[in-house]
Design an enzyme around this catalytic site. Structure first.
Site, PDB file in Angstrom:
ATOM      1  N   GLY A 290       0.733  -1.163   0.136  1.00  0.00           N
ATOM      2  CA  GLY A 290       0.067  -0.185   0.360  1.00  0.00           C
ATOM      3  C   GLY A 290       1.196   1.222  -0.017  1.00  0.00           C
ATOM      4  O   GLY A 290       1.926   1.201   0.788  1.00  0.00           O
TER       5      GLY A 290
ATOM      6  N   CYS B 261       4.961  -6.310   1.717  1.00  0.00           N
ATOM      7  CA  CYS B 261       5.249  -5.166   2.092  1.00  0.00           C
ATOM      8  C   CYS B 261       4.502  -4.256   3.072  1.00  0.00           C
ATOM      9  O   CYS B 261       4.703  -4.580   4.261  1.00  0.00           O
ATOM     10  CB  CYS B 261       5.325  -4.095   0.535  1.00  0.00           C
ATOM     11  SG  CYS B 261       6.304  -2.485   0.193  1.00  0.00           S
ATOM     12  N   TYR B 262       3.972  -3.961   3.098  1.00  0.00           N
ATOM     13  CA  TYR B 262       2.978  -2.847   4.209  1.00  0.00           C
ATOM     14  C   TYR B 262       1.708  -3.906   4.403  1.00  0.00           C
ATOM     15  O   TYR B 262       1.982  -3.429   5.689  1.00  0.00           O
ATOM     16  CB  TYR B 262       1.558  -2.133   3.809  1.00  0.00           C
ATOM     17  CG  TYR B 262       0.557  -1.216   3.750  1.00  0.00           C
ATOM     18  CD1 TYR B 262       1.007  -0.085   4.843  1.00  0.00           C
ATOM     19  CD2 TYR B 262      -0.201  -1.773   5.063  1.00  0.00           C
ATOM     20  CE1 TYR B 262       0.479   0.679   5.668  1.00  0.00           C
ATOM     21  CE2 TYR B 262      -1.522  -0.903   6.019  1.00  0.00           C
ATOM     22  CZ  TYR B 262      -1.022  -0.148   6.126  1.00  0.00           C
ATOM     23  OH  TYR B 262      -1.676   0.766   6.887  1.00  0.00           O
TER      24      TYR B 262
ATOM     25  N   HIS C  33       8.342  -7.537  -2.973  1.00  0.00           N
ATOM     26  CA  HIS C  33       7.169  -7.758  -3.613  1.00  0.00           C
ATOM     27  C   HIS C  33       7.520  -9.215  -4.629  1.00  0.00           C
ATOM     28  O   HIS C  33       7.945  -9.232  -5.491  1.00  0.00           O
ATOM     29  CB  HIS C  33       6.435  -6.519  -4.853  1.00  0.00           C
ATOM     30  CG  HIS C  33       6.247  -5.490  -4.306  1.00  0.00           C
ATOM     31  ND1 HIS C  33       5.094  -5.549  -3.588  1.00  0.00           N
ATOM     32  CD2 HIS C  33       6.810  -4.662  -3.641  1.00  0.00           C
ATOM     33  CE1 HIS C  33       4.620  -4.051  -3.330  1.00  0.00           C
ATOM     34  NE2 HIS C  33       5.798  -3.785  -3.026  1.00  0.00           N
TER      35      HIS C  33
ATOM     36  N   GLU D  23       5.021 -10.295  -6.566  1.00  0.00           N
ATOM     37  CA  GLU D  23       3.897 -10.703  -7.971  1.00  0.00           C
ATOM     38  C   GLU D  23       4.529 -10.127  -8.777  1.00  0.00           C
ATOM     39  O   GLU D  23       4.090 -10.541 -10.140  1.00  0.00           O
ATOM     40  CB  GLU D  23       2.861 -10.248  -6.756  1.00  0.00           C
ATOM     41  CG  GLU D  23       2.919  -8.718  -6.707  1.00  0.00           C
ATOM     42  CD  GLU D  23       3.324  -8.112  -5.344  1.00  0.00           C
ATOM     43  OE1 GLU D  23       3.602  -7.134  -4.651  1.00  0.00           O
ATOM     44  OE2 GLU D  23       3.654  -9.035  -4.526  1.00  0.00           O
TER      45      GLU D  23
ATOM     46  N   ASP E 148     -16.385 -10.883 -23.950  1.00  0.00           N
ATOM     47  CA  ASP E 148     -16.645 -10.886 -22.991  1.00  0.00           C
ATOM     48  C   ASP E 148     -18.061 -11.010 -22.879  1.00  0.00           C
ATOM     49  O   ASP E 148     -18.948 -12.185 -22.252  1.00  0.00           O
ATOM     50  CB  ASP E 148     -16.133  -9.812 -22.174  1.00  0.00           C
ATOM     51  CG  ASP E 148     -15.166  -9.119 -21.991  1.00  0.00           C
ATOM     52  OD1 ASP E 148     -14.858 -10.426 -21.542  1.00  0.00           O
ATOM     53  OD2 ASP E 148     -14.838  -8.055 -21.393  1.00  0.00           O
TER      54      ASP E 148
ATOM     55  N   LYS F 143     -10.050 -10.712 -17.787  1.00  0.00           N
ATOM     56  CA  LYS F 143      -9.772 -11.289 -19.696  1.00  0.00           C
ATOM     57  C   LYS F 143      -9.177 -12.206 -20.044  1.00  0.00           C
ATOM     58  O   LYS F 143      -9.647 -13.120 -20.598  1.00  0.00           O
ATOM     59  CB  LYS F 143      -8.743  -9.703 -20.099  1.00  0.00           C
ATOM     60  CG  LYS F 143      -9.086  -9.186 -21.248  1.00  0.00           C
ATOM     61  CD  LYS F 143     -10.915  -9.212 -22.018  1.00  0.00           C
ATOM     62  CE  LYS F 143     -10.520  -8.593 -23.034  1.00  0.00           C
ATOM     63  NZ  LYS F 143     -12.827  -7.666 -22.729  1.00  0.00           N
TER      64      LYS F 143
END
Length: 508
Positions: free
Chosen positions: A52, A79-80, A166, A168, A224, A364
């Protein structure tokens, strides 16, 4: 869902990326804001606390009662999230002498299970302004970098882990290994959330949700709405009625070609040519947001008019996907700048219909995978995204029938050229824009004063960020020459080399 992991969002720019990495490991997850009450049920197998932008020492910093989680379910703080764990349990978090941002090399210690298989000196990505300078009691260090002593720590007995970096982002080379260890070994979640599993469970859920009712669905020709309709058709058959509206600002031959393909899918589709209605309302309008509002309003009028011809409709189906849902439940509240074509502007309430959204938890690329598993042809699955307001927001200026016809021809030459040169699948989205600029040119022995078009092609994963595509010069030269020679009224072609950010993908 039988198994899920929750990602608690504290406002990080990387929160959606955490979800994508978890999904890539075939584990179902959802993002929830930090201030939403949590319910720990049997399906919930783990919690990830996101990063964050705030400091945990700010007076109004996002907070969470960790006592409701710690000791009851595996927790991973990033992290945060890591700093919040440290602060809440009497560790110490202080402002760094300088912001720590960029690549670092991570060394693990104490043989933690979450770091199994991580190489010595593995590259990780730092992005934080605070540093954990003292660990809480009952927690111990499991990894450091050259400049950050507390880069990773864990509880001595409970399944609680924290990372200052991080995992990710792709810059953390073995971040996927760490997430896999947390999900598979610590949370003990089987990686079995596949497109076929999603289809099976969603069809069953739709049948239970809808019962014997009837559903109406607006189709756009895009992936979609097509996948959503196909799922619904599999669940309830001909109790689904689809409406495909020609608003006059679709691509060349789009209405007739797509309508025929829908019918071959076995969908119950009503095609409505309302092009005159849309174009007459757009006449003389050049403001982008006004265009959107007009298109949205006229679509509602047309859709409602067609729906009223049907009997016994109780549900409206929408092709909402997860990024739209996340935006509406952001930790900062609903976005103030959601474009008006992202939704149907009150249509369910106006028609007194309940809403069903089969894809609202998919990204997506996951929608495309589900479509492939449903057996949809590539024409639907691999199509580039196309905006709800169509060519109206690719015509900078007045939307006239003549301008639409001109842009349709230019766009068709560009897209067909990409297909013919095996470049279409190399870019995420490509299109042409008609500029409100006249340009001097020379054709034969005459000077001309005609239109300028811009070509745009970008690479992206989900449209949130994008980089301009480095299409071959020879290809661009051929396409430019073909457009100028074949499209009367165009004498200049330019290529857009802007990335997102700072530019957007569309021009309006």
């Amino acid at each position: 869902m039988n198994h899920k992991v929750l990602i608690i969002d504290f406002g990080s720019q990387y929160t959606q990326l955490i979800a994508r990495r978890v999904r890539e490991l075939q584990v179902y997850c959802e993002i929830v804001p930090y201030n939403k009450p949590l319910e720990l049920d049997e399906s919930l197998k783990g919690i990830i606390l996101s990063g964050g932008p705030c400091s945990v020492n700010d007076t109004d910093a996002p907070d969470l009662n960790l006592d409701t989680l710690i000791g009851k379910i595996p927790v991973l703080g990033i992290c945060y999230g890591a700093q919040l764990i440290a602060k809440k349990y009497q560790g110490k978090v202080e402002t760094s002498a300088k912001r720590e941002y960029g690549r670092a090399h991570f060394e693990s210690s104490n043989g933690s299970s979450i770091l199994k298989g991580v190489s010595a000196g593995s590259q990780v990505w730092m992005s934080h302004g605070d540093t954990i300078t003292r660990l809480p009691e009952s927690y111990h260090l499991i990894g450091s970098t050259e400049s950050v002593e507390v880069a990773a720590f864990q509880h001595e007995e409970l399944p609680v882990f924290a990372l200052q970096f991080h995992p990710e982002v792709t810059h953390s080379k073995e971040g996927g290994v760490i997430l896999k260890n947390f999900l598979y070994d610590i949370c003990q979640v089987p990686g079995d959330w596949t497109p076929s599993a999603f289809i099976e469970s969603t069809v069953a859920e739709l049948q239970e949700q809808i019962g014997d009712d009837h559903v109406i669905c607006g189709l756009s020709g895009g992936v979609d709405s097509t996948v959503a309709a196909t799922l619904l058709h599999r669940a309830i058959g001909d109790r689904l009625t689809c409406i495909f509206v020609d608003n006059g600002i679709l691509r060349k031959n789009e209405f007739t070609e797509v309508l025929e393909k829908y019918k071959r899918l076995g969908l119950n589709v009503i095609g409505v040519d309302a092009s005159d209605e849309f174009l007459s309302q757009l006449a003389g309008v050049s403001d982008p947001e006004t265009k959107r509002k007009i298109i949205g309003r006229v679509f509602i009028d047309v859709f409602q008019r067609e729906a009223e011809k049907l009997e016994n409709i109780q549900w409206l189906a929408q092709g909402t996907i997860y990024p739209d849902v996340i935006e509406s439940i952001s930790v900062k509240g609903p976005s103030a700048t959601i474009k008006s074509h992202h939704n149907v502007g009150g249509l369910p309430e106006k028609m007194h219909l309940k809403v069903v959204e089969p894809l609202k938890y998919l990204f997506k690329d996951e929608v495309r995978k589900v479509g492939l598993d449903l057996g949809l042809e590539k024409m639907f699955i691999g199509r580039h995204p196309f905006p709800g307001p169509g060519l109206a927001i690719r015509i900078l200026g007045d939307v006239t029938r003549e301008n639409v016809a001109l842009l349709q021809e230019v766009d068709h030459i560009f897209i067909q050229g990409l297909i013919d040169h095996n470049l279409y699948d190399e870019v995420w989205q490509a299109f042409a824009v008609l500029l409100p600029v006249a340009s001097v040119g020379v054709m034969g022995d005459e000077r001309t004063y005609e239109q300028v078009v811009a070509l745009r092609a970008v690479g992206s994963r989900d449209g949130m960020t994008a980089d301009w595509s480095r299409l071959p010069y020879d290809f661009l030269a051929k396409i430019s020459n073909k457009i100028i020679n074949q499209v009367k009224g165009v004498n200049r072609v330019v290529y857009d080399i802007s990335s997102k950010p700072p530019a957007t993908i569309e021009w309006e």
